[in-house]
Enzyme design. Structure first.
Site, PDB file in Angstrom:
ATOM      1  N   ILE A  35      17.589  -9.872  30.052  1.00 48.87           N
ATOM      2  CA  ILE A  35      16.216  -9.427  29.833  1.00 48.87           C
ATOM      3  C   ILE A  35      16.043  -8.968  28.386  1.00 48.87           C
ATOM      4  O   ILE A  35      16.840  -8.178  27.884  1.00 48.87           O
ATOM      5  CB  ILE A  35      15.887  -8.246  30.774  1.00 48.87           C
ATOM      6  N   CYS A  36      15.008  -9.474  27.729  1.00 46.29           N
ATOM      7  CA  CYS A  36      14.684  -9.035  26.374  1.00 46.29           C
ATOM      8  C   CYS A  36      13.683  -7.892  26.486  1.00 46.29           C
ATOM      9  O   CYS A  36      12.496  -8.117  26.708  1.00 46.29           O
ATOM     10  CB  CYS A  36      14.100 -10.194  25.576  1.00 46.29           C
ATOM     11  N   LEU A  37      14.200  -6.674  26.392  1.00 50.11           N
ATOM     12  CA  LEU A  37      13.381  -5.478  26.505  1.00 50.11           C
ATOM     13  C   LEU A  37      14.011  -4.415  25.620  1.00 50.11           C
ATOM     14  O   LEU A  37      15.195  -4.113  25.765  1.00 50.11           O
ATOM     15  CB  LEU A  37      13.332  -5.017  27.972  1.00 50.11           C
TER      16      LEU A  37
END
Length: 153
Positions: A85-87
């Site tokens: 996840i790109c967060l």
């Protein structure tokens, strides 16, 4: 020691007062190995989907963020085929925004929000991101198909 007491407190709170559409529990009795489920939000392409996530809590937690990834495939510009996840909240500064005051509940709620509101300007999946930006109907169709195929019970 801080990790254990904090995790027990967080898991207890998640069990008694979970955020809407989110559940989290210990996996195989291992304190640092958690599983979570996020229900796809109403009026999103992920509606009625149940998405499983793996949460690995490092020894240095809360000074280091947990590693969270989707186990259920999801068609999303900020989540890759390995479930990463790109967060920014999942990364340490200076590149990320993780702070020890954050907790697993906050992270899961942020992921749920990211599912409903993708960030196409910071994608992990460039092709899905451009589809989201320039052909949203096709993106929604693909996301719904993947939700039916992989996240329906």
């Amino acid at each position: 020691m801080q990790r254990a007491s904090r995790l027990k407190r967080e898991l207890s709170l998640l069990a008694t007062e979970p955020p809407p559409g989110i559940s989290c529990w210990q996996h195989r009795g291992q304190l640092g190995d958690l599983r979570a489920q996020i229900l796809g939000g109403a009026d999103t392409a992920y509606e009625k989907g149940i998405f499983d996530l793996e949460i690995i809590v490092p020894e240095r937690y809360p000074f280091e963020p947990p590693k969270i990834r989707f186990l259920t495939p999801i068609y999303h510009p900020n989540i890759d085929s390995a479930g990463r996840i790109c967060l920014d909240l999942l990364k340490l500064p200076p590149k990320g925004a993780w702070r020890p005051s954050l907790n697993i509940c906050t992270l899961l709620t942020s992921i749920q929000l990211l599912m409903a509101e993708p960030n196409p300007d910071d994608p992990l999946m460039a092709d899905i991101s451009s589809e989201y930006k320039y052909n949203k109907q096709l993106f929604l169709q693909h996301a719904k198909e993947w939700t039916q195929k992989y996240a329906s019970q």
